[in-house]
Write a protein that holds these residues in place. Structure first.
Motif, PDB file in Angstrom:
ATOM      1  N   ASP A  86       0.721  -1.124   0.121  1.00 34.37           N
ATOM      2  CA  ASP A  86      -0.096  -0.102  -0.248  1.00 34.37           C
ATOM      3  C   ASP A  86       0.490   1.205   0.238  1.00 34.37           C
ATOM      4  OD1 ASP A  86      -2.329   1.673   0.280  1.00 34.37           O
ATOM      5  OD2 ASP A  86      -3.229   0.880   2.398  1.00 34.37           O
ATOM      6  N   GLU A  87       1.211   1.745  -1.013  1.00 35.54           N
ATOM      7  CA  GLU A  87       1.645   3.343  -0.953  1.00 35.54           C
ATOM      8  C   GLU A  87       1.256   4.250  -0.082  1.00 35.54           C
ATOM      9  OE1 GLU A  87       2.517   6.860  -4.465  1.00 35.54           O
ATOM     10  OE2 GLU A  87       1.671   5.224  -4.719  1.00 35.54           O
ATOM     11  N   ARG A  88       0.284   4.119   0.494  1.00 34.47           N
ATOM     12  CA  ARG A  88       0.096   5.385   1.446  1.00 34.47           C
ATOM     13  C   ARG A  88       0.358   4.872   2.679  1.00 34.47           C
ATOM     14  NH1 ARG A  88      -6.392   5.105   2.142  1.00 34.47           N
ATOM     15  NH2 ARG A  88      -6.314   3.330   1.716  1.00 34.47           N
ATOM     16  N   VAL A  89       0.015   3.689   3.623  1.00 36.10           N
ATOM     17  CA  VAL A  89       1.276   3.190   4.075  1.00 36.10           C
ATOM     18  C   VAL A  89       2.762   3.062   3.938  1.00 36.10           C
ATOM     19  CG1 VAL A  89       1.706   0.929   5.772  1.00 36.10           C
ATOM     20  CG2 VAL A  89      -0.105   1.779   4.540  1.00 36.10           C
ATOM     21  N   TYR A  90       3.342   2.871   3.168  1.00 35.41           N
ATOM     22  CA  TYR A  90       5.027   3.248   2.275  1.00 35.41           C
ATOM     23  C   TYR A  90       4.842   4.738   2.708  1.00 35.41           C
ATOM     24  CZ  TYR A  90       8.732   4.314   0.066  1.00 35.41           C
ATOM     25  OH  TYR A  90      10.207   5.375  -0.032  1.00 35.41           O
ATOM     26  N   ASP A  91       4.624   5.471   2.506  1.00 36.06           N
ATOM     27  CA  ASP A  91       4.736   7.246   2.546  1.00 36.06           C
ATOM     28  C   ASP A  91       4.543   8.009   4.138  1.00 36.06           C
ATOM     29  OD1 ASP A  91       4.663   7.341  -0.701  1.00 36.06           O
ATOM     30  OD2 ASP A  91       3.030   8.055  -0.300  1.00 36.06           O
ATOM     31  N   GLU A  92       3.679   6.953   4.826  1.00 32.79           N
ATOM     32  CA  GLU A  92       3.360   7.241   6.128  1.00 32.79           C
ATOM     33  C   GLU A  92       4.502   6.948   7.147  1.00 32.79           C
ATOM     34  OE1 GLU A  92      -0.679   6.887   7.672  1.00 32.79           O
ATOM     35  OE2 GLU A  92      -1.134   6.638   6.512  1.00 32.79           O
ATOM     36  N   ALA A  93       5.010   5.887   6.834  1.00 32.07           N
ATOM     37  CA  ALA A  93       5.694   5.176   7.465  1.00 32.07           C
ATOM     38  C   ALA A  93       6.804   5.382   7.498  1.00 32.07           C
ATOM     39  CB  ALA A  93       6.135   3.552   7.296  1.00 32.07           C
ATOM     40  N   VAL A  94       7.713   6.329   5.821  1.00 32.16           N
ATOM     41  CA  VAL A  94       8.830   6.792   6.187  1.00 32.16           C
ATOM     42  C   VAL A  94       8.470   8.719   6.457  1.00 32.16           C
ATOM     43  CG1 VAL A  94       9.884   7.991   4.054  1.00 32.16           C
ATOM     44  CG2 VAL A  94       8.886   5.444   3.102  1.00 32.16           C
ATOM     45  N   ARG A  95       7.890   8.446   6.291  1.00 26.74           N
ATOM     46  CA  ARG A  95       7.091  10.091   6.688  1.00 26.74           C
ATOM     47  C   ARG A  95       7.665   9.975   8.449  1.00 26.74           C
ATOM     48  NH1 ARG A  95       2.445  11.448   5.723  1.00 26.74           N
ATOM     49  NH2 ARG A  95       2.065  10.634   3.401  1.00 26.74           N
ATOM     50  N   ALA A  96       7.255   9.009   8.641  1.00 29.48           N
ATOM     51  CA  ALA A  96       7.443   8.805  10.671  1.00 29.48           C
ATOM     52  C   ALA A  96       8.522   8.517  10.454  1.00 29.48           C
ATOM     53  CB  ALA A  96       6.188   7.921  10.504  1.00 29.48           C
ATOM     54  N   ALA A  97       9.499   8.022   9.534  1.00 33.93           N
ATOM     55  CA  ALA A  97      11.033   7.465  10.478  1.00 33.93           C
ATOM     56  C   ALA A  97      10.834   6.149  10.810  1.00 33.93           C
ATOM     57  CB  ALA A  97      11.996   8.526  10.988  1.00 33.93           C
ATOM     58  N   ILE A  98       9.562   5.234   9.987  1.00 38.81           N
ATOM     59  CA  ILE A  98       9.495   3.731  11.241  1.00 38.81           C
ATOM     60  C   ILE A  98      10.355   3.210   9.807  1.00 38.81           C
ATOM     61  CG2 ILE A  98       8.577   2.395  11.296  1.00 38.81           C
ATOM     62  CD1 ILE A  98       6.525   4.446  11.708  1.00 38.81           C
ATOM     63  N   LEU A  99      10.099   3.249   8.821  1.00 37.59           N
ATOM     64  CA  LEU A  99      10.917   2.565   7.535  1.00 37.59           C
ATOM     65  C   LEU A  99      12.319   3.032   7.158  1.00 37.59           C
ATOM     66  CD1 LEU A  99       8.503   1.639   5.183  1.00 37.59           C
ATOM     67  CD2 LEU A  99      10.162   0.106   6.365  1.00 37.59           C
ATOM     68  N   ARG A 100      13.562   2.653   7.470  1.00 36.69           N
ATOM     69  CA  ARG A 100      15.050   3.484   6.877  1.00 36.69           C
ATOM     70  C   ARG A 100      15.298   2.442   5.769  1.00 36.69           C
ATOM     71  NH1 ARG A 100      14.735   3.689  12.144  1.00 36.69           N
ATOM     72  NH2 ARG A 100      16.052   1.757  12.008  1.00 36.69           N
ATOM     73  N   ILE A 101      15.419   3.839   4.451  1.00 38.30           N
ATOM     74  CA  ILE A 101      15.747   2.504   3.045  1.00 38.30           C
ATOM     75  C   ILE A 101      17.143   3.167   2.757  1.00 38.30           C
ATOM     76  CG2 ILE A 101      15.097   2.306   0.792  1.00 38.30           C
ATOM     77  CD1 ILE A 101      12.359   3.126   1.794  1.00 38.30           C
ATOM     78  N   THR A 102      17.732   2.547   2.888  1.00 38.55           N
ATOM     79  CA  THR A 102      19.094   2.393   2.371  1.00 38.55           C
ATOM     80  C   THR A 102      19.957   1.957   0.679  1.00 38.55           C
ATOM     81  OG1 THR A 102      20.029   2.286   5.101  1.00 38.55           O
ATOM     82  CG2 THR A 102      22.104   2.218   3.235  1.00 38.55           C
ATOM     83  N   PRO A 103      20.340   2.525  -0.336  1.00 41.04           N
ATOM     84  CA  PRO A 103      20.699   1.726  -1.372  1.00 41.04           C
ATOM     85  C   PRO A 103      22.090   1.140  -0.886  1.00 41.04           C
ATOM     86  CG  PRO A 103      20.104   4.149  -1.625  1.00 41.04           C
ATOM     87  CD  PRO A 103      20.282   3.570  -0.070  1.00 41.04           C
ATOM     88  N   LEU A 104      22.200  -0.442  -1.452  1.00 41.48           N
ATOM     89  CA  LEU A 104      22.874  -0.933  -1.381  1.00 41.48           C
ATOM     90  C   LEU A 104      24.219  -0.781  -2.720  1.00 41.48           C
ATOM     91  CD1 LEU A 104      20.985  -4.532  -1.001  1.00 41.48           C
ATOM     92  CD2 LEU A 104      22.988  -2.949   1.467  1.00 41.48           C
ATOM     93  N   PRO A 105      25.540  -1.137  -2.826  1.00 40.53           N
ATOM     94  CA  PRO A 105      26.532  -0.944  -3.501  1.00 40.53           C
ATOM     95  C   PRO A 105      25.817  -1.913  -4.278  1.00 40.53           C
ATOM     96  CG  PRO A 105      27.677  -1.196  -0.878  1.00 40.53           C
ATOM     97  CD  PRO A 105      26.232  -1.313  -0.776  1.00 40.53           C
ATOM     98  N   THR A 106      26.747  -1.383  -5.659  1.00 41.72           N
ATOM     99  CA  THR A 106      25.929  -1.486  -7.151  1.00 41.72           C
ATOM    100  C   THR A 106      26.481  -3.180  -7.104  1.00 41.72           C
ATOM    101  OG1 THR A 106      26.522   0.085  -7.707  1.00 41.72           O
ATOM    102  CG2 THR A 106      26.342  -2.179  -9.302  1.00 41.72           C
TER     103      THR A 106
END
Length: 116
Positions: A86-106
């Motif tokens: 769900d895009e809305r849950v994703y947006d809320e979780a990212v805004r609330a700093a619950i989800l931290r997404i880190t890109p991995l090196p190539t």
């Protein structure tokens, strides 16, 4: 990162996703209104105990205490699963700093657990 890019990168194993367990528990508790559900259930257990159904009442009270804790314990997995769907849950979780997404090196990939 938008939702589509997140889902695609997650399924390819190109990002590392960290979920804050305490934040996820607060987030889920607020979304499900756990205190507003647990209190009436506990009250019903007290009422059952007072009218003579002591063991049933105690079991209902115990359920009112244990079930929200179990829900909060599984909150990180639930938030991640819902954020993928769900895009809305994703947006809320990212805004609330619950989800931290880190890109991995190539060239680095993470093997993901299968979701069924």
């Amino acid at each position: 990162m938008n939702h589509e890019a997140f889902v695609a990168a997650y399924t390819r194993g190109e990002v590392k996703v960290e979920v804050d367990p305490e934040g996820a528990a607060r987030f889920l508790s607020a979304r499900l209104l756990l205190p507003f559900v647990a209190m009436p259930v506990a009250g019903a257990g007290v009422a059952l105990a007072l009218v003579g159904w002591i063991y049933t009442g105690l079991a209902v009270i115990a359920a009112a205490i244990v079930v929200p804790r179990l829900i909060k314990r599984s909150a990180p997995h639930f938030v991640l699963t819902q954020a993928l769907q769900d895009e809305r849950v994703y947006d809320e979780a990212v805004r609330a700093a619950i989800l931290r997404i880190t890109p991995l090196p190539t060239g680095t990939e993470i093997s993901l657990p299968r979701q069924e």
